[in-house]
Enzyme design. Structure first.
Site, short mmCIF file in Angstrom:
data_model
loop_
_atom_site.label_atom_id
_atom_site.label_comp_id
_atom_site.label_asym_id
_atom_site.label_seq_id
_atom_site.Cartn_x
_atom_site.Cartn_y
_atom_site.Cartn_z
N ASP A 72 -30.90 -89.15 40.83
CA ASP A 72 -31.18 -87.86 40.20
C ASP A 72 -32.46 -87.90 39.37
O ASP A 72 -33.06 -88.95 39.17
CB ASP A 72 -30.00 -87.43 39.32
CG ASP A 72 -29.36 -88.59 38.57
OD1 ASP A 72 -30.11 -89.51 38.16
OD2 ASP A 72 -28.13 -88.61 38.39
N ASP A 141 -16.69 -87.04 31.85
CA ASP A 141 -15.94 -86.00 32.55
C ASP A 141 -15.77 -86.29 34.04
O ASP A 141 -15.35 -85.43 34.81
CB ASP A 141 -16.60 -84.63 32.37
CG ASP A 141 -18.04 -84.60 32.89
OD1 ASP A 141 -18.49 -85.62 33.46
OD2 ASP A 141 -18.71 -83.57 32.73
N HIS A 143 -18.17 -87.12 36.24
CA HIS A 143 -19.26 -86.79 37.16
C HIS A 143 -19.95 -88.05 37.67
O HIS A 143 -20.06 -89.04 36.95
CB HIS A 143 -20.28 -85.82 36.52
CG HIS A 143 -21.15 -86.43 35.47
ND1 HIS A 143 -20.96 -86.24 34.12
CD2 HIS A 143 -22.26 -87.21 35.56
CE1 HIS A 143 -21.90 -86.87 33.44
NE2 HIS A 143 -22.70 -87.47 34.29
N GLU A 148 -21.45 -82.43 38.47
CA GLU A 148 -20.56 -82.09 37.37
C GLU A 148 -19.21 -81.60 37.90
O GLU A 148 -19.06 -81.33 39.10
CB GLU A 148 -21.22 -81.01 36.50
CG GLU A 148 -22.58 -81.39 35.92
CD GLU A 148 -22.49 -82.31 34.71
OE1 GLU A 148 -21.48 -83.01 34.56
OE2 GLU A 148 -23.44 -82.32 33.90
#
EC number: 3.5.99.6
Length: 266
Positions: A72, A141, A143, A148
């Site tokens: 990313d 979370d 991801h 996400e």
């Protein structure tokens, strides 16, 4: 799925680096047949990069015939910015090994046409056939890369809006100010990751315990994108002791016994 339960972050980094080196050397890459390696950024893989650099300097591995693709990149952050992933990778890994510049692939978060940049990246990956090993981390979370919660499990490289939780977590790299963290990022998709021959996720710290539990013991759920790896034929979770706190005792015991021979000499 394999789960490698280790004691601490240092062992996670060492095991991961050793696994990458073993894979590269077993592949015997050449200029015509390079080893394709997917790489992450962030705090979690730092120990792995340190060990990879040390093993390279010791003559145990060469990256001359390795082609890399990063997961990313932030959108709108100049690549020379100290917190761009371009800068991170060169500072913490690329500048210390023998990988040719033309073998390094990074998403361009400043491309004039973002959609075209994402398509280009996917096509470049496909031009090599597949990524042989993709190393990654996981967010609090769940991801992976910047996929996400609620990301499609079939998604490809695209632009994503970062959650406030992710921006707060990454604010430690921006002087503690979440407002300085970009709101958008380019990321490989869940489907892109699942296409890799092997996926190795590093999980460290008590803060990642719930994500690890969802990945290993939970059901496949797009709200925990890490859980998609249950679908992968060759997924590995390399974790430290604090990150296993939400797992059942018998789960950890099972994998500890199963991997006993593979965690020696750390």
């Amino acid at each position: 799925m394999r789960l490698i339960p280790l004691r601490n972050t240092a062992e996670v980094g060492k095991w991961a680096a050793r696994h990458i080196v073993n894979r590269i050397n077993a592949f015997k890459p050449t200029a015509e047949r390079p080893f394709i390696l997917g790489l992450p950024t962030g705090g979690t893989p730092m120990e792995a990069y340190k060990h990879l650099i040390a093993m390279h300097k010791a003559g145990e591995v060469s990256f001359k015939h390795v082609v890399t693709f990063n997961m990313d990149e932030y959108v709108g952050l100049p690549k020379e910015h100290p917190e761009s992933y371009y800068t991170f990778m060169h500072t913490n890994f690329f500048d210390h090994v023998d990988i040719p510049a033309e073998n390094i692939n990074l998403l361009n978060g400043n491309a004039a046409d973002i959609d075209a940049e994402c398509r280009r990246y996917e096509e470049k990956i496909k031009s090599y056939g597949k990524i042989h090993l993709f190393m990654g981390g996981v967010g609090v979370d769940g991801h992976i890369a910047f996929n996400e919660p609620a990301s499609s499990l079939a998604s490809r490289t695209r632009i994503k809006t970062l959650t406030q939780e992710t921006r707060i977590a990454n604010s430690r790299f921006f002087g503690g100010d979440a407002n300085l963290v970009p709101k958008y990022a380019l990321t490989v998709g869940v489907g892109t990751l699942l296409d890799a021959e092997e996926v190795m996720i590093l999980v460290t710290g008590h803060g990642k315990a719930q994500a690890l539990q969802a990945a290993v013991e939970g059901s496949i759920n797009h709200m925990w994108t890490i859980s998609c790896l249950q679908l992968h034929a060759k997924a590995i979770m390399v974790c430290d002791e604090p990150s296993t706190m939400e797992l059942k005792v018998k789960t950890v015991k099972y994998f500890r016994e199963l991997e006993a021979e593979n965690v020696k000499d750390l």
